[in-house]
Structure formats: C-alpha cells, structure tokens
Motif scaffolding. Structure first.
Motif, mmCIF file in Angstrom:
data_model
loop_
_atom_site.group_PDB
_atom_site.id
_atom_site.type_symbol
_atom_site.label_atom_id
_atom_site.label_comp_id
_atom_site.label_asym_id
_atom_site.label_seq_id
_atom_site.Cartn_x
_atom_site.Cartn_y
_atom_site.Cartn_z
ATOM 1 N N ASN A 69 20.249 -5.111 12.637
ATOM 2 C CA ASN A 69 19.015 -5.550 13.294
ATOM 3 C C ASN A 69 17.820 -4.709 12.848
ATOM 4 O OD1 ASN A 69 20.450 -7.471 14.752
ATOM 5 N ND2 ASN A 69 20.687 -6.164 16.551
ATOM 6 N N SER A 70 17.972 -3.394 12.894
ATOM 7 C CA SER A 70 16.873 -2.509 12.519
ATOM 8 C C SER A 70 16.499 -2.675 11.052
ATOM 9 C CB SER A 70 17.252 -1.053 12.796
ATOM 10 O OG SER A 70 17.245 -0.777 14.175
ATOM 11 N N THR A 71 17.511 -2.791 10.190
ATOM 12 C CA THR A 71 17.248 -2.919 8.751
ATOM 13 C C THR A 71 16.525 -4.221 8.446
ATOM 14 O OG1 THR A 71 19.233 -1.613 8.256
ATOM 15 C CG2 THR A 71 18.291 -2.925 6.465
ATOM 16 N N LEU A 72 17.015 -5.323 9.006
ATOM 17 C CA LEU A 72 16.390 -6.625 8.748
ATOM 18 C C LEU A 72 14.945 -6.638 9.245
ATOM 19 C CD1 LEU A 72 16.633 -9.581 7.827
ATOM 20 C CD2 LEU A 72 17.431 -10.135 10.136
ATOM 21 N N ILE A 73 14.725 -6.167 10.465
ATOM 22 C CA ILE A 73 13.373 -6.159 11.026
ATOM 23 C C ILE A 73 12.452 -5.278 10.201
ATOM 24 C CG2 ILE A 73 11.995 -5.377 13.001
ATOM 25 C CD1 ILE A 73 14.282 -6.297 14.813
ATOM 26 N N ALA A 74 12.910 -4.074 9.847
ATOM 27 C CA ALA A 74 12.052 -3.135 9.120
ATOM 28 C C ALA A 74 11.739 -3.635 7.710
ATOM 29 C CB ALA A 74 12.715 -1.759 9.053
ATOM 30 N N VAL A 75 12.720 -4.202 7.017
ATOM 31 C CA VAL A 75 12.501 -4.670 5.643
ATOM 32 C C VAL A 75 11.564 -5.877 5.621
ATOM 33 C CG1 VAL A 75 13.615 -5.725 3.639
ATOM 34 C CG2 VAL A 75 14.660 -3.733 4.736
ATOM 35 N N SER A 89 4.004 -7.160 5.881
ATOM 36 C CA SER A 89 2.810 -6.371 6.157
ATOM 37 C C SER A 89 2.157 -5.870 4.872
ATOM 38 C CB SER A 89 3.162 -5.191 7.063
ATOM 39 O OG SER A 89 2.008 -4.511 7.489
ATOM 40 N N MET A 90 2.948 -5.502 3.871
ATOM 41 C CA MET A 90 2.381 -5.093 2.584
ATOM 42 C C MET A 90 1.559 -6.220 1.976
ATOM 43 S SD MET A 90 5.544 -2.962 0.906
ATOM 44 C CE MET A 90 4.810 -2.990 -0.729
ATOM 45 N N PRO A 134 -3.513 -2.163 10.877
ATOM 46 C CA PRO A 134 -4.873 -1.652 10.591
ATOM 47 C C PRO A 134 -4.873 -0.472 9.621
ATOM 48 C CG PRO A 134 -4.572 -1.992 12.950
ATOM 49 C CD PRO A 134 -3.224 -2.154 12.318
ATOM 50 N N LEU A 135 -3.907 0.431 9.779
ATOM 51 C CA LEU A 135 -3.847 1.570 8.865
ATOM 52 C C LEU A 135 -3.553 1.109 7.446
ATOM 53 C CD1 LEU A 135 -3.881 4.621 8.411
ATOM 54 C CD2 LEU A 135 -1.444 4.672 8.992
ATOM 55 N N GLY A 136 -2.681 0.120 7.300
ATOM 56 C CA GLY A 136 -2.383 -0.417 5.977
ATOM 57 C C GLY A 136 -3.580 -1.098 5.347
ATOM 58 N N ILE A 137 -4.334 -1.833 6.154
ATOM 59 C CA ILE A 137 -5.549 -2.481 5.642
ATOM 60 C C ILE A 137 -6.547 -1.443 5.164
ATOM 61 C CG2 ILE A 137 -7.536 -3.892 6.296
ATOM 62 C CD1 ILE A 137 -5.683 -5.406 8.214
ATOM 63 N N PHE A 138 -6.733 -0.391 5.957
ATOM 64 C CA PHE A 138 -7.662 0.674 5.569
ATOM 65 C C PHE A 138 -7.211 1.353 4.275
ATOM 66 C CE2 PHE A 138 -8.547 5.269 5.667
ATOM 67 C CZ PHE A 138 -9.928 5.239 5.587
ATOM 68 N N LEU A 141 1.015 0.943 -2.916
ATOM 69 C CA LEU A 141 1.950 0.054 -2.235
ATOM 70 C C LEU A 141 3.225 0.797 -1.844
ATOM 71 C CD1 LEU A 141 1.559 -3.178 -4.405
ATOM 72 C CD2 LEU A 141 0.844 -2.885 -2.029
ATOM 73 N N ALA A 142 3.672 1.703 -2.719
ATOM 74 C CA ALA A 142 4.858 2.492 -2.389
ATOM 75 C C ALA A 142 4.605 3.395 -1.192
ATOM 76 C CB ALA A 142 5.275 3.318 -3.605
ATOM 77 N N ALA A 143 3.441 4.041 -1.174
ATOM 78 C CA ALA A 143 3.090 4.882 -0.023
ATOM 79 C C ALA A 143 2.990 4.043 1.242
ATOM 80 C CB ALA A 143 1.770 5.600 -0.292
ATOM 81 N N LEU A 144 2.382 2.873 1.128
ATOM 82 C CA LEU A 144 2.261 1.986 2.282
ATOM 83 C C LEU A 144 3.627 1.521 2.758
ATOM 84 C CD1 LEU A 144 0.435 0.405 4.209
ATOM 85 C CD2 LEU A 144 0.348 -1.430 2.487
ATOM 86 N N ALA A 145 4.542 1.239 1.824
ATOM 87 C CA ALA A 145 5.889 0.802 2.198
ATOM 88 C C ALA A 145 6.606 1.867 3.028
ATOM 89 C CB ALA A 145 6.700 0.463 0.949
ATOM 90 N N VAL A 146 6.477 3.122 2.625
ATOM 91 C CA VAL A 146 7.107 4.207 3.377
ATOM 92 C C VAL A 146 6.531 4.294 4.787
ATOM 93 C CG1 VAL A 146 7.447 6.704 3.493
ATOM 94 C CG2 VAL A 146 7.653 5.524 1.301
ATOM 95 N N ILE A 147 5.208 4.228 4.894
ATOM 96 C CA ILE A 147 4.555 4.336 6.203
ATOM 97 C C ILE A 147 4.960 3.176 7.111
ATOM 98 C CG2 ILE A 147 2.323 4.280 7.373
ATOM 99 C CD1 ILE A 147 1.152 5.678 4.909
ATOM 100 N N LEU A 148 4.925 1.957 6.584
ATOM 101 C CA LEU A 148 5.242 0.787 7.394
ATOM 102 C C LEU A 148 6.703 0.788 7.818
ATOM 103 C CD1 LEU A 148 3.300 -1.951 5.386
ATOM 104 C CD2 LEU A 148 2.632 -0.930 7.560
ATOM 105 N N PHE A 149 7.593 1.123 6.888
ATOM 106 C CA PHE A 149 9.025 1.109 7.196
ATOM 107 C C PHE A 149 9.344 2.117 8.297
ATOM 108 C CE2 PHE A 149 13.464 2.209 6.720
ATOM 109 C CZ PHE A 149 14.065 0.989 6.466
ATOM 110 N N ILE A 150 8.807 3.322 8.172
ATOM 111 C CA ILE A 150 9.085 4.355 9.176
ATOM 112 C C ILE A 150 8.511 3.959 10.532
ATOM 113 C CG2 ILE A 150 8.602 6.737 9.838
ATOM 114 C CD1 ILE A 150 8.774 7.498 6.920
ATOM 115 N N ASN A 151 7.297 3.429 10.547
ATOM 116 C CA ASN A 151 6.681 3.029 11.812
ATOM 117 C C ASN A 151 7.512 1.963 12.523
ATOM 118 O OD1 ASN A 151 4.539 4.793 11.629
ATOM 119 N ND2 ASN A 151 3.122 3.293 10.774
#
Length: 278
Positions: A76-82, A88-89, A153-157, A197-207
C-alpha cells in the motif's frame, strides 16, 4: 596566540569533531533499531543490553505479519508513494514551466498564492479534504491519499526556480523550428531538469511515505493502511509490541535509503540548481 596554520588545523579538527558527533547521533539510534528488531522483547529491557544483532528478525517479522499483514501494508505504502511521486512530478514540472516561461494574467499573485499554501498546517486541511473525498465517494481508496496533495506547492516552487535557468533563446529557437509547446516541454525543458526532478522525487516520495494524519482519516479499513498507520496499531493500552515496531520501522527505511543512494549524485545539484540565476 595561534598562527594561521594552527588556526586552520584547529578549525578543521573542530569541524570533523562536530561532524562525527552528528553522525553518531544519527547512526547509533538506527543501529539500535536494527538490533532491537532482531532480539526478543524480553531482552530489550534486560540488565545486559545486547550490542550485536540477534537471530530473531524472521520470528519478529512473522509475528508482525500475522498481526497486521505487513506485506500488504508495504505494498500500500509503495504503490501510493510511487504513483503520487510520478503524478506530482508531472504536475509540478508543468506548473513550474508555466510560471517560469509564460506570461499570463495574474501570474505573480497566483504564484504567491501557491506559496502561501505552504504555511497552512495539515491539521487545518484534514477536515475539508475529508469532506471533499467523501463527497466524491473516494474514501478508503488510494486516490483519496494521492490526489489532494498531487500539486505540491514546494515542488512547484522548486521547478519554477530551476526552469528560470533555461535560456529563452533556446525555447524560441525550438519554436522557430516548428516545435509545439508540448514538445518544447517534454523534449527540451524536462531533459535539462534531470537533477532537479531527481531531487524533487526524493522530497515527494519521503513526504508521502511518512504521511500519517491524513491517511489515518481517509483510510478506514486495515487492508488499506499505510506503514505509519499500521505501526501505530502496535501501541496498545496494555502492551507495546516494541520488537514488531522495530521490525516495521527497519523495513520502512529501506526504500528511502535505496532511493537516496541511487539519486544522491543528483540531489544536492538539483536543490542548488535554481539558487543562481543565469
């Protein structure tokens, strides 16, 4: 008084000592978590605390699996996060490109409004979002967790700041060659934004991976629980299953560690890429 070489040596020694202390504060709890996941709970509170991992990891995992179906929880967590990270990216990069390279009415106020949403606490958003997904009949679904936070919003910025470094002449040249706006975005803008995009992927996945309060509200069946929600079920009024919690948290940090290992060479470069205007 110390001369210049001695001062530099002392400064370097102090820096290394500080870094060593910080690393110790991070590594020791992680190591203890791994040790606690491999021993029976009775040994956690014994007078002789073990310093080496034990042999009970599979036994503790089996107890965790029997209690929570933790394999399903990981799925569940993996599917939702991926899915959330990929969606979001896409949305953040498109919005960032629009804010950076297009002129339209109310552009600046709209961008500042997006930034203003960063200060809203999640506690203030839970009830309105719950009512929204309930109205859309999405309660207890993956979409209920993914969609409300997709336009981050953080990703957009972050993407807007990085997209500003793209030379306008490059985009105009592509338009003169007959490229559509969609082709410019996918074939020119995105390939140059790989570190960002790689940095954004890490931030979004962890969040998304660590999100607790909102999924707790909209996911109502145990079969849909994510890892943070499932682990909270192990804290009872009479007993806390520490060994099972340690197994769950140990497994929970593996995807994050692997993601950062694979993307670490892009992460710092992507974070700093938008800090200097060209």
């Amino acid at each position: 008084m110390m001369d210049e070489p001695q001062r530099e040596t002392a400064l370097k020694f102090g820096s290394y000592a500080f870094l060593l202390a910080v690393v110790t504060l991070i590594v020791v709890p992680l190591y203890w978590m791994i040790v606690a996941a491999t021993i029976p709970q009775s040994e956690l509170f014994s007078s002789s605390i073990p310093f080496l991992p034990g042999t009970q990891f599979l036994t503790n995992f089996e107890a965790l699996q029997n209690r929570l179906n933790f394999v399903r929880t990981i799925w569940n967590s993996t599917l939702i996060a991926v899915v959330y990270t990929l969606l979001s990216m896409l949305l953040c990069s498109m919005a960032g490109f629009a804010f950076a390279k297009y002129e339209f009415k109310y552009k600046e106020p709209l961008f500042y409004f997006v930034l203003a949403t960063l200060v809203l606490p999640i506690q203030a958003l839970v009830v309105p979002l719950f009512l929204l997904v309930s109205t859309l009949d999405l309660l207890n679904t993956y979409l209920a967790v993914i969609l409300p936070w997709a336009a981050n919003p953080l990703g957009i910025f972050l993407m807007r700041q990085n997209m500003q470094s793209l030379p306008d002449a490059l985009l105009e040249s592509a338009r003169m060659d007959g490229a559509t706006e969609l082709q410019i975005f996918y074939k020119i803008a995105l390939p140059t934004m790989i570190p960002s995009l790689a940095a954004l992927a890490v931030i979004l996945f962890i969040n998304q991976w660590r999100l607790f309060l909102y999924p707790l509200v909209v996911l109502q069946e145990e079969a849909m629980f994510t890892i943070p929600i499932a682990l909270s079920q192990l804290v009872g009024a009479q007993r806390v299953a520490f060994e099972q919690i340690m197994v769950g948290t140990t497994l929970a940090i593996v995807p994050i560690a692997l993601l950062f290992i694979f993307l670490q060479r892009y992460f710092i470069k992507g974070i700093l890429a938008g800090s200097v205007k060209q």
